[in-house]
Design an enzyme around this catalytic site. Structure first.
Site, short mmCIF file in Angstrom:
data_model
loop_
_atom_site.label_atom_id
_atom_site.label_comp_id
_atom_site.label_asym_id
_atom_site.label_seq_id
_atom_site.Cartn_x
_atom_site.Cartn_y
_atom_site.Cartn_z
N GLY A 235 0.88 -1.03 -0.08
CA GLY A 235 -0.05 -0.12 0.00
C GLY A 235 0.84 1.22 0.23
CG HIS B 160 33.76 12.84 6.39
ND1 HIS B 160 32.59 13.16 6.99
CD2 HIS B 160 34.02 14.08 5.90
CE1 HIS B 160 32.32 14.53 6.89
NE2 HIS B 160 33.23 15.14 6.17
P1 NAD Z 1 1.27 -6.28 4.70
O1 NAD Z 1 0.89 -7.33 5.72
O2 NAD Z 1 2.41 -5.66 4.34
O3 NAD Z 1 0.15 -4.98 5.03
C1 NAD Z 1 -1.36 -5.46 4.94
C2 NAD Z 1 -1.78 -4.16 5.83
O4 NAD Z 1 -3.23 -4.12 5.79
C3 NAD Z 1 -1.60 -4.15 7.31
O5 NAD Z 1 -1.29 -2.97 7.82
C4 NAD Z 1 -2.97 -4.56 7.89
O6 NAD Z 1 -3.29 -3.96 9.10
C5 NAD Z 1 -3.87 -3.73 6.78
N1 NAD Z 1 -5.14 -4.63 6.73
C6 NAD Z 1 -5.54 -5.81 6.85
N2 NAD Z 1 -6.78 -6.22 6.69
C7 NAD Z 1 -7.45 -4.91 6.66
C8 NAD Z 1 -8.72 -4.44 6.25
N3 NAD Z 1 -9.69 -5.26 6.16
N4 NAD Z 1 -8.70 -3.08 6.22
C9 NAD Z 1 -7.77 -2.01 6.30
N5 NAD Z 1 -6.58 -2.48 6.33
C10 NAD Z 1 -6.50 -3.84 6.47
O7 NAD Z 1 0.81 -6.79 3.45
P2 NAD Z 1 0.84 -6.21 1.68
O8 NAD Z 1 1.29 -4.77 2.06
O9 NAD Z 1 -0.28 -6.50 0.88
O10 NAD Z 1 2.03 -6.93 1.30
C11 NAD Z 1 2.02 -8.30 1.22
C12 NAD Z 1 3.38 -8.79 1.51
O11 NAD Z 1 4.33 -8.65 0.47
C13 NAD Z 1 4.12 -8.20 2.85
O12 NAD Z 1 3.82 -8.77 3.95
C14 NAD Z 1 5.49 -8.16 2.40
O13 NAD Z 1 6.21 -9.39 2.79
C15 NAD Z 1 5.54 -8.25 0.69
N6 NAD Z 1 6.02 -7.06 0.02
C16 NAD Z 1 7.33 -6.55 0.52
C17 NAD Z 1 8.15 -5.52 -0.04
C18 NAD Z 1 9.44 -4.99 0.22
O14 NAD Z 1 9.87 -5.83 0.84
N7 NAD Z 1 9.63 -3.91 0.15
C19 NAD Z 1 7.00 -4.87 -0.87
C20 NAD Z 1 5.83 -5.29 -1.06
C21 NAD Z 1 5.41 -6.48 -0.64
#
Ligand code: NAD
Ligand code: FAD
Length: 466
Positions: free
Chosen positions: A186, A445
């Site tokens: 997100g 540095h």
């Molecule tokens: P995430 O688990 O990072 O975040 C999900 C978010 O959605 C959380 O903050 C949660 O509280 C919220 N949420 C859950 N249900 C909800 C609802 N019904 N209404 C509102 N908010 C809600 O999951 P993601 O962003 O979908 O990413 C999935 C996975 O992909 C991540 O866990 C990560 O491991 C991986 N990812 C990693 C990277 C990176 O390493 N830079 C980038 C993108 C994705």
């Protein structure tokens, strides 16, 4: 049965292809099966790589637009989204083709098709023309990854209601975008579209973004993103999403039951991912899943079947490409009779926004929960000469060390190049270093890495520049 292998990997993502290469390096006759038509998995095709390409390109666009503040006058800056998308697609193609070359170079047989179990030792492969081939395997590694989840009763159409895959190929910059879920996807994809001109609203269920992250960092992160123009609606849940001719209406309610509707052009649902075992016919192999439908494994990645293993997003642990890769190497070494191992205490996590956010080891909240006596060292990028010189000085470095032994227990960074700086702490932690070890290491540095050194000095209250 047409051919027999010593090891067959199902899935050609960062877990699967790395595992296949390592198995072949160790002398096993190896095959890798991938159904999507190109190698590299979620990461290279619809994850890490295209998202980082768009994060970089959108940041360049944003920077160029603001160069005149720094005395560099440029003409009118215009966005050519189509060209930007082509640049992203080129990065993906080059890298996925690169993986295909690596498999060939290492003599891994690549099967393009969908793999499913016929038995404990046989895999059926169905190609794009529905032609089926059965291959035999002494060892099988399940590396089938994960897929996005939606909200109950809401389907992705990838035009208006988007998963991350749709958010990577929007054809026109939306005027307004609602992002459901303030996690990795997100915030990264929200940043991309916000920089390109969309009004971005993040609707998050919890009271903080990026759950699991050190709370102080997560608060600073949200403050910075708000300054960049992203709007946050915390402790809100989505009740309904209705599509209309203009886009969609997202109906939400807050923790007190107050309702709020958002009209928007597109909605990105980024509330997590689920393990992908669909279509594997896993029952034919008698492999057990856990309560979250992940493949159940022991610490050596072995399932309840002696010759079947699983790694990456399809098993427990953080859904990260480097975690999948390290598990791929460890399981290959175990199968070859060596002692493969993954240290889950030193797996870094990085959010590739501007500024970047990076963390490793324990958070302050975790140390408190475990009653560990700890010391904190902190250093702001505002006092780092390189960051000031280039006017990129938001954020700070925070190091957590054991109060008695000074051993580094965790580090959390928000600031320029945080995703690169975290590697130093990873190496230090792998060697069981103390904060003093980092503090006494000479850092060039002027570099951002001096902020890490100063944070380490600050654990013992002797930072020089603050
Ligand atoms: P995430 O688990 O990072 O975040 C999900 C978010 O959605 C959380 O903050 C949660 O509280 C919220 N949420 C859950 N249900 C909800 C609802 N019904 N209404 C509102 N908010 C809600 O999951 P993601 O962003 O979908 O990413 C999935 C996975 O992909 C991540 O866990 C990560 O491991 C991986 N990812 C990693 C990277 C990176 O390493 N830079 C980038 C993108 C994705
Ligand atoms: P996957 O990469 O999902 O690969 C599994 C492969 O198996 C897929 O290609 C699939 O087609 C194939 N497959 C599945 N079933 C079968 C079958 N039956 N037969 C044949 N093939 C099959 N992680 C990071 O560390 N850093 C990041 O910056 C990052 N950014 C991300 C951005 C986005 C938008 C997304 C969605 C994810 C991101 N991730 C990131 C997470 C990362 O992509 C995953 O953790 C990683 O790809 C997991 O690797 P894997 O090999 O376990 O599975």
């Amino acid at each position: 049965m047409s051919e027999k292998f010593q090891a067959v990997v199902i899935g050609g993502g960062p877990g699967g292809y790395v595992c296949a290469i390592r198995l072949a390096q160790l002398g096993l006759k190896t095959a890798c099966i991938e159904s999507r038509g190109s190698l590299g998995g979620t990461c290279l095709n619809v994850g890490c790589i295209p998202s980082k390409s768009l994060l970089n390109l959108s940041e360049e666009f944003h920077k160029v637009k603001n160069l005149s503040n720094k005395g560099i006058e440029v003409g009118e800056v215009k966005l050519n989204l189509n060209k930007m998308m082509k640049s992203k697609d080129k990065a993906v193609t080059v890298l996925t083709k690169g993986v295909e070359f690596l498999l060939k170079k290492n003599k891994v047989t690549y099967f393009k098709g969908h793999g499913s179990f016929k038995s404990k030792n046989e895999i059926n492969i169905k190609d794009a023309d529905n032609k089926e081939t059965v291959i035999g395997a002494d060892n099988i590694i399940i590396a089938t990854g994960s897929v996005p989840v939606s909200l109950p009763g809401i389907d992705f159409d990838e035009k208006t209601i988007l998963s991350s895959t749709g958010a990577l190929k929007i054809e026109q910059v939306p005027k307004k975008m609602v992002v459901v879920g303030g996690g990795y996807i997100g915030l990264e994809m929200g940043s991309v579209w916000s920089r390109l001109g969309a009004e971005v609203h993040v609707v998050e269920f919890l009271e903080h973004i990026t759950p699991g992250m050190d709370r102080e960092i997560s608060q600073e992160f949200m403050k910075i993103l708000k300054k960049q123009g992203i709007k946050f609606h915390m402790q809100h849940k989505v009740e309904e999403i209705k599509k209309d001719s203009e886009g969609a209406i997202v109906s939400t309610s807050d923790k007190d039951g107050n309702k709020k509707d958002f009209d928007c052009d597109v909605v990105l649902i980024s509330v997590g991912r689920k393990p992908n075992t669909e279509g594997l016919n896993i029952e034919a192999a008698g492999v057990e899943l856990d309560e979250k439908h992940r493949v159940k494994t022991d610490k050596n990645f072995k399932t309840n079947q002696n010759n079947i293993y699983a790694i990456g997003d399809v098993i427990t642990g953080p859904m990260l490409a480097h975690k999948a890769e390290d598990e791929g190497i460890a399981v290959a070494e175990n199968i070859a009779g060596q002692s493969g191992h993954v240290n889950y205490d030193t797996i870094p996590g990085v959010v590739y926004t501007t500024p970047e956010v990076a963390s490793i080891g324990k958070t302050e909240e975790q140390l408190k929960e475990k009653n560990v006596d700890y010391k904190i060292g902190k250093f702001s990028f505002m006092a780092n000469s390189r960051a000031k010189a280039i006017d990129d000085a938001e954020g700070f470095v925070k190091i957590l060390a054991d109060a008695k032994t000074d051993k580094v227990l965790g580090a959390h960074l928000i600031g320029p190049h945080a995703g690169e700086l975290i590697a130093e702490i990873g190496v230090a932690m792998e060697f069981g270093a103390s904060s003093e070890d980092i503090a006494r290491t000479c850092h060039a540095h002027p570099t951002f890495s001096e902020a890490v050194k100063e944070a380490a000095l600050s654990v013992d209250k002797r930072a020089i520049h603050s």
